[in-house]
Motif scaffolding. Structure first.
Motif, PDB file in Angstrom:
ATOM      1  N   SER A 183       0.866  -1.184   0.000  1.00 49.54           N
ATOM      2  CA  SER A 183       0.000   0.000   0.000  1.00 49.54           C
ATOM      3  C   SER A 183       0.900   1.230   0.000  1.00 49.54           C
ATOM      4  CB  SER A 183      -0.895   0.004   1.242  1.00 49.54           C
ATOM      5  OG  SER A 183      -1.667  -1.165   1.301  1.00 49.54           O
ATOM      6  N   THR A 184       0.729   2.091  -0.990  1.00 52.67           N
ATOM      7  CA  THR A 184       1.602   3.256  -1.151  1.00 52.67           C
ATOM      8  C   THR A 184       0.783   4.538  -1.224  1.00 52.67           C
ATOM      9  OG1 THR A 184       1.567   3.299  -3.574  1.00 52.67           O
ATOM     10  CG2 THR A 184       3.150   1.799  -2.533  1.00 52.67           C
ATOM     11  N   ASN A 185       1.482   5.649  -1.363  1.00 60.83           N
ATOM     12  CA  ASN A 185       0.784   6.927  -1.483  1.00 60.83           C
ATOM     13  C   ASN A 185       0.232   7.155  -2.889  1.00 60.83           C
ATOM     14  OD1 ASN A 185       3.453   7.320  -2.475  1.00 60.83           O
ATOM     15  ND2 ASN A 185       3.168   9.520  -2.301  1.00 60.83           N
ATOM     16  N   PHE A 186       0.382   6.189  -3.788  1.00 58.35           N
ATOM     17  CA  PHE A 186      -0.181   6.347  -5.135  1.00 58.35           C
ATOM     18  C   PHE A 186      -1.053   5.174  -5.567  1.00 58.35           C
ATOM     19  CE2 PHE A 186       4.035   4.478  -5.560  1.00 58.35           C
ATOM     20  CZ  PHE A 186       3.806   3.375  -6.382  1.00 58.35           C
ATOM     21  N   GLY A 187      -1.118   4.085  -4.787  1.00 57.29           N
ATOM     22  CA  GLY A 187      -1.925   2.931  -5.153  1.00 57.29           C
ATOM     23  C   GLY A 187      -1.394   1.672  -4.494  1.00 57.29           C
ATOM     24  N   ILE A 188      -1.646   0.534  -5.128  1.00 52.72           N
ATOM     25  CA  ILE A 188      -1.199  -0.760  -4.623  1.00 52.72           C
ATOM     26  C   ILE A 188      -0.225  -1.352  -5.626  1.00 52.72           C
ATOM     27  CG2 ILE A 188      -1.913  -3.099  -3.966  1.00 52.72           C
ATOM     28  CD1 ILE A 188      -4.742  -1.894  -3.467  1.00 52.72           C
ATOM     29  N   VAL A 189       0.914  -1.819  -5.132  1.00 54.54           N
ATOM     30  CA  VAL A 189       1.899  -2.479  -5.982  1.00 54.54           C
ATOM     31  C   VAL A 189       1.957  -3.941  -5.554  1.00 54.54           C
ATOM     32  CG1 VAL A 189       4.305  -2.584  -6.696  1.00 54.54           C
ATOM     33  CG2 VAL A 189       3.238  -0.368  -6.249  1.00 54.54           C
ATOM     34  N   ALA A 190       1.707  -4.845  -6.495  1.00 52.90           N
ATOM     35  CA  ALA A 190       1.793  -6.278  -6.220  1.00 52.90           C
ATOM     36  C   ALA A 190       3.101  -6.799  -6.783  1.00 52.90           C
ATOM     37  CB  ALA A 190       0.613  -7.012  -6.850  1.00 52.90           C
ATOM     38  N   SER A 191       3.812  -7.547  -5.947  1.00 59.19           N
ATOM     39  CA  SER A 191       5.075  -8.116  -6.407  1.00 59.19           C
ATOM     40  C   SER A 191       5.215  -9.544  -5.896  1.00 59.19           C
ATOM     41  CB  SER A 191       6.255  -7.270  -5.922  1.00 59.19           C
ATOM     42  OG  SER A 191       6.270  -7.209  -4.516  1.00 59.19           O
ATOM     43  N   ASP A 192       6.036 -10.299  -6.589  1.00 59.54           N
ATOM     44  CA  ASP A 192       6.357 -11.661  -6.184  1.00 59.54           C
ATOM     45  C   ASP A 192       7.832 -11.684  -5.841  1.00 59.54           C
ATOM     46  OD1 ASP A 192       7.035 -14.344  -5.956  1.00 59.54           O
ATOM     47  OD2 ASP A 192       5.649 -14.973  -7.544  1.00 59.54           O
ATOM     48  N   PRO A 193       8.164 -11.546  -4.556  1.00 61.10           N
ATOM     49  CA  PRO A 193       9.577 -11.479  -4.175  1.00 61.10           C
ATOM     50  C   PRO A 193      10.342 -12.776  -4.415  1.00 61.10           C
ATOM     51  CG  PRO A 193       8.200 -11.561  -2.229  1.00 61.10           C
ATOM     52  CD  PRO A 193       7.278 -11.435  -3.411  1.00 61.10           C
ATOM     53  N   TYR A 194       9.641 -13.884  -4.543  1.00 61.31           N
ATOM     54  CA  TYR A 194      10.295 -15.161  -4.788  1.00 61.31           C
ATOM     55  C   TYR A 194      10.768 -15.282  -6.238  1.00 61.31           C
ATOM     56  CZ  TYR A 194       8.163 -16.096  -0.320  1.00 61.31           C
ATOM     57  OH  TYR A 194       7.789 -16.017   1.004  1.00 61.31           O
ATOM     58  N   LYS A 195      10.066 -14.605  -7.133  1.00 59.71           N
ATOM     59  CA  LYS A 195      10.450 -14.604  -8.554  1.00 59.71           C
ATOM     60  C   LYS A 195      11.136 -13.309  -8.957  1.00 59.71           C
ATOM     61  CE  LYS A 195       6.686 -17.553 -10.156  1.00 59.71           C
ATOM     62  NZ  LYS A 195       5.521 -17.614 -11.062  1.00 59.71           N
ATOM     63  N   TYR A 196      11.281 -12.382  -8.005  1.00 54.95           N
ATOM     64  CA  TYR A 196      11.891 -11.071  -8.274  1.00 54.95           C
ATOM     65  C   TYR A 196      11.162 -10.349  -9.409  1.00 54.95           C
ATOM     66  CZ  TYR A 196      15.676 -13.024  -5.501  1.00 54.95           C
ATOM     67  OH  TYR A 196      16.406 -13.607  -4.498  1.00 54.95           O
ATOM     68  N   GLU A 197       9.820 -10.322  -9.336  1.00 54.30           N
ATOM     69  CA  GLU A 197       9.072  -9.646 -10.398  1.00 54.30           C
ATOM     70  C   GLU A 197       7.937  -8.803  -9.839  1.00 54.30           C
ATOM     71  OE1 GLU A 197       7.623 -12.699 -13.040  1.00 54.30           O
ATOM     72  OE2 GLU A 197       5.824 -13.023 -11.866  1.00 54.30           O
ATOM     73  N   MET A 198       7.648  -7.730 -10.553  1.00 61.12           N
ATOM     74  CA  MET A 198       6.496  -6.886 -10.255  1.00 61.12           C
ATOM     75  C   MET A 198       5.315  -7.479 -11.016  1.00 61.12           C
ATOM     76  SD  MET A 198       8.001  -4.858  -8.286  1.00 61.12           S
ATOM     77  CE  MET A 198       6.701  -3.752  -7.904  1.00 61.12           C
ATOM     78  N   VAL A 199       4.220  -7.659 -10.330  1.00 53.32           N
ATOM     79  CA  VAL A 199       3.047  -8.280 -10.932  1.00 53.32           C
ATOM     80  C   VAL A 199       2.085  -7.234 -11.490  1.00 53.32           C
ATOM     81  CG1 VAL A 199       1.079  -9.789 -10.503  1.00 53.32           C
ATOM     82  CG2 VAL A 199       3.279 -10.269  -9.425  1.00 53.32           C
ATOM     83  N   GLY A 200       1.937  -6.114 -10.774  1.00 52.67           N
ATOM     84  CA  GLY A 200       1.032  -5.073 -11.257  1.00 52.67           C
ATOM     85  C   GLY A 200       0.933  -3.910 -10.302  1.00 52.67           C
ATOM     86  N   THR A 201       0.397  -2.819 -10.817  1.00 55.15           N
ATOM     87  CA  THR A 201       0.106  -1.635 -10.019  1.00 55.15           C
ATOM     88  C   THR A 201      -1.366  -1.323 -10.197  1.00 55.15           C
ATOM     89  OG1 THR A 201       2.333  -0.800 -10.378  1.00 55.15           O
ATOM     90  CG2 THR A 201       0.704   0.779  -9.606  1.00 55.15           C
TER      91      THR A 201
END
Length: 98
Positions: free
Chosen positions: A20-38
């Motif tokens: 949860s950020t000041n601009f929206g929600i960032v989804a990430s998969d830390p196990y795969k080192y990838e950003m999934v979506g904003t």
């Protein structure tokens, strides 16, 4: 361009980190080192401050500067702001963030 990037909260759903950020929600998969979506849970898809996010069952709830927004938790559909709606609690004393 968002000048300030502030993290308010991180929630986990399976192996996804929902930040949860000041601009929206960032989804990430830390196990795969990838950003999934904003995701921007707002009426018009504009950036909105999200203080906390929680997933209960198959629903996601976002406590935002414009109220609580909810959607069906499906990563492929959360990027479309039209899938988010205002959460109207039948009992305002019981909210998903308590």
């Amino acid at each position: 361009i968002i000048p300030e990037k502030k993290i308010h909260h991180i929630a986990w759903k399976d192996q996804l980190a929902l930040t949860s950020t000041n601009f929206g929600i960032v989804a990430s998969d830390p196990y795969k080192y990838e950003m999934v979506g904003t995701f921007f849970p707002s009426k018009d898809g504009a950036p909105v401050e999200v203080y906390q996010t929680i997933v209960i069952g198959n629903s996601i709830f976002a406590n935002t500067s414009s109220g609580i927004q909810t959607a069906v938790f499906n990563i492929s559909t959360l990027s479309d702001f039209r899938n988010w709606s205002a959460f109207d609690s039948p009992n305002p004393q019981v909210l998903p963030f308590s």
